[in-house]
Design a protein around this motif. Structure first.
Motif, PDB file in Angstrom:
ATOM      1  N   LEU A   1       0.811  -1.217   0.000  1.00 27.03           N
ATOM      2  CA  LEU A   1       0.000   0.000   0.000  1.00 27.03           C
ATOM      3  C   LEU A   1       0.845   1.268   0.000  1.00 27.03           C
ATOM      4  O   LEU A   1       2.001   1.262   0.422  1.00 27.03           O
ATOM      5  CB  LEU A   1      -0.939   0.002   1.207  1.00 27.03           C
ATOM      6  CG  LEU A   1      -2.213  -0.867   1.057  1.00 27.03           C
ATOM      7  CD1 LEU A   1      -1.871  -2.340   1.126  1.00 27.03           C
ATOM      8  CD2 LEU A   1      -3.231  -0.518   2.124  1.00 27.03           C
ATOM      9  N   VAL A   2       0.218   2.357  -0.470  1.00 19.98           N
ATOM     10  CA  VAL A   2       0.840   3.682  -0.469  1.00 19.98           C
ATOM     11  C   VAL A   2      -0.157   4.671   0.142  1.00 19.98           C
ATOM     12  O   VAL A   2      -1.375   4.467   0.098  1.00 19.98           O
ATOM     13  CB  VAL A   2       1.212   4.136  -1.898  1.00 19.98           C
ATOM     14  CG1 VAL A   2       2.313   3.256  -2.475  1.00 19.98           C
ATOM     15  CG2 VAL A   2      -0.010   4.139  -2.807  1.00 19.98           C
ATOM     16  N   PRO A   3       0.329   5.757   0.741  1.00 21.30           N
ATOM     17  CA  PRO A   3      -0.579   6.787   1.273  1.00 21.30           C
ATOM     18  C   PRO A   3      -1.394   7.411   0.141  1.00 21.30           C
ATOM     19  O   PRO A   3      -0.909   7.563  -0.984  1.00 21.30           O
ATOM     20  CB  PRO A   3       0.373   7.820   1.890  1.00 21.30           C
ATOM     21  CG  PRO A   3       1.661   7.094   2.086  1.00 21.30           C
ATOM     22  CD  PRO A   3       1.736   6.088   0.990  1.00 21.30           C
ATOM     23  N   CYS A   4      -2.630   7.755   0.426  1.00 18.71           N
ATOM     24  CA  CYS A   4      -3.480   8.369  -0.596  1.00 18.71           C
ATOM     25  C   CYS A   4      -4.408   9.392   0.049  1.00 18.71           C
ATOM     26  O   CYS A   4      -4.511   9.478   1.273  1.00 18.71           O
ATOM     27  CB  CYS A   4      -4.290   7.314  -1.341  1.00 18.71           C
ATOM     28  SG  CYS A   4      -5.534   6.497  -0.304  1.00 18.71           S
ATOM     29  N   GLY A   5      -5.116  10.146  -0.764  1.00 16.96           N
ATOM     30  CA  GLY A   5      -6.009  11.188  -0.260  1.00 16.96           C
ATOM     31  C   GLY A   5      -7.421  10.710  -0.018  1.00 16.96           C
ATOM     32  O   GLY A   5      -8.212  11.385   0.650  1.00 16.96           O
ATOM     33  N   GLU A   6      -7.767   9.554  -0.579  1.00 18.74           N
ATOM     34  CA  GLU A   6      -9.121   9.042  -0.435  1.00 18.74           C
ATOM     35  C   GLU A   6      -9.145   7.924   0.610  1.00 18.74           C
ATOM     36  O   GLU A   6      -8.224   7.109   0.669  1.00 18.74           O
ATOM     37  CB  GLU A   6      -9.627   8.518  -1.777  1.00 18.74           C
ATOM     38  CG  GLU A   6      -9.662   9.589  -2.862  1.00 18.74           C
ATOM     39  CD  GLU A   6     -10.142   9.038  -4.183  1.00 18.74           C
ATOM     40  OE1 GLU A   6     -10.517   7.840  -4.214  1.00 18.74           O
ATOM     41  OE2 GLU A   6     -10.137   9.780  -5.175  1.00 18.74           O
ATOM     42  N   PRO A   7     -10.201   7.849   1.412  1.00 16.11           N
ATOM     43  CA  PRO A   7     -10.278   6.861   2.501  1.00 16.11           C
ATOM     44  C   PRO A   7     -10.629   5.458   2.005  1.00 16.11           C
ATOM     45  O   PRO A   7     -11.720   4.957   2.248  1.00 16.11           O
ATOM     46  CB  PRO A   7     -11.358   7.433   3.409  1.00 16.11           C
ATOM     47  CG  PRO A   7     -12.252   8.194   2.481  1.00 16.11           C
ATOM     48  CD  PRO A   7     -11.352   8.771   1.433  1.00 16.11           C
ATOM     49  N   ILE A   8      -9.685   4.819   1.276  1.00 16.62           N
ATOM     50  CA  ILE A   8      -9.919   3.453   0.806  1.00 16.62           C
ATOM     51  C   ILE A   8      -9.673   2.477   1.951  1.00 16.62           C
ATOM     52  O   ILE A   8     -10.480   1.606   2.248  1.00 16.62           O
ATOM     53  CB  ILE A   8      -9.004   3.141  -0.395  1.00 16.62           C
ATOM     54  CG1 ILE A   8      -9.333   4.100  -1.545  1.00 16.62           C
ATOM     55  CG2 ILE A   8      -9.151   1.690  -0.831  1.00 16.62           C
ATOM     56  CD1 ILE A   8      -8.418   3.972  -2.734  1.00 16.62           C
TER      57      ILE A   8
END
Length: 364
Positions: free
Chosen positions: A228-235
């Motif tokens: 995983l990678v950090p993202c802006g959407e709450p997946i």
């Protein structure tokens, strides 16, 4: 050419006890000149004999610490680990002899592959280790502007000494067979030049720098989906990431990099970009492609970002466990041994050489 290093198909111009000059027509045009030197001593040779030759980009970066008398490096362009374009000029006696015997005689102007101090040459250098046989150190060199010039250098261990083979291609299919006396001088000069090149002042320190210039990284334990990678959407959301502002995570998408399969080089690039860092990663090392779960980085570059990476990466492991359940999660390891894709790397030296010979016969 399956017989590039063998005696088959080569005419002997001059043979001495520890040196031989051969030549032959080049199958793709021009003529090939080959020097065979035996019993070359290398002082304080590295334990891994395949590391005798130093990568060209490292030679360029640390040239002041290990200068070559009679050779001037005017600039370089990095291509990839173990490969660079060097602009050099030389006043070596060997190069002047080669220019006369194989430059002018071939109907060419001075300043081609056998260059001199007044005509800098832009040469593409490429290193490969444990090639063609285990323990060998090999380099390909060619004129970056004209494909008709090139050379191959192979350094092969032989007991406590080394045997050196140099094969150079010249543009036209001519050879100065009349120059027997000059060939004696040429062989002596070649041996002296090679001995100096491999034992010049500062070379041991340069090899030490080369040995630690790059680092191989590896990732493991992600059998249940992409890391995983950090993202802006709450997946995928983890409360543990709130302190660093990284609660939201998503699976890495190789398609974003035009790939259908995972490559650690791409994942690290995406991960570090997401946390505000930048790192150049590579999939090849010394002309060989690494397995997808490994990549190469410059050690100095990695040291500049590793603290930040290992501060954030435990959150990626937490998010992976949250997404999949269970205790397993990816782990990144430093300074591992390189593993290469090629099946040839799994063969012993003698088996590999025979495989290449058979492949050459099929190609012909």
């Amino acid at each position: 050419m399956p017989h590039l290093l063998s005696s088959e198909g080569w005419a002997v111009a001059l043979a001495r006890p520890k040196a031989k000059l051969c030549h032959r027509t080049c199958p793709w045009g021009g003529h090939l000149i080959r020097f065979n030197l035996k019993g070359i001593t290398i002082q304080n040779a590295p334990a891994k004999t395949s590391h005798v030759l130093v990568r060209p980009e490292v030679r360029a970066l640390f040239q002041k610490e290990c200068p070559m008398s009679g050779n001037k490096l005017d600039g370089h362009e990095f291509v990839r680990p173990g490969e660079a374009i060097l602009t050099t000029s030389t006043s070596w006696k060997l190069m002047r002899l080669c220019t006369v015997l194989f430059g002018d005689v071939a109907g060419q102007f001075i300043g081609y592959f056998f260059h001199n101090k007044d005509h800098p040459a832009r040469l593409h250098h490429k290193i490969r280790r444990d090639y063609p046989l285990e323990g060998d150190s090999a380099s390909a060199i060619w004129d970056h502007e004209q494909s008709s010039q090139g050379a191959v250098l192979v350094v092969r261990p032989d007991g406590d000494a080394f045997n050196i083979t140099v094969v150079a291609r010249v543009p036209e299919d001519k050879f100065a067979s009349w120059a027997t006396f000059q060939f004696r001088i040429l062989l002596e000069s070649t041996r002296q030049t090679v001995q100096y090149f491999l034992n010049r002042p500062g070379i041991c320190e340069l090899r030490a720098r080369d040995a630690c210039f790059y680092m191989v990284l590896s990732i493991q334990s992600f059998k249940r989906g992409m890391p995983l990678v950090p993202c802006g959407e709450p997946i995928i959301t983890i409360d543990a990431g709130e302190r660093l502002g990284m609660k939201h995570w998503a699976r890495f998408q190789p398609g974003s990099y035009g790939s259908t399969k995972f490559r650690l080089s791409q994942y690290l690039t995406a991960f570090l970009k997401a946390i505000g860092e930048d790192l150049e990663t590579f999939d090849t090392l010394d002309s060989r492609e690494l397995v997808p779960y490994q990549c190469v980085v410059r050690r100095a570059d990695w040291m500049a970002v590793k603290d930040r990476f290992f501060e954030v990466f435990p959150l990626a492991k937490t998010a992976y466990r949250r997404a999949n359940g269970g205790p397993s999660a990816p782990g990144v390891h430093e300074d591992v041994d390189a593993k290469f894709l090629s099946d040839e790397s799994n063969l012993k030296g003698s088996e590999r050489w025979e495989a290449w010979r058979q492949a050459g016969k099929r190609a012909l």
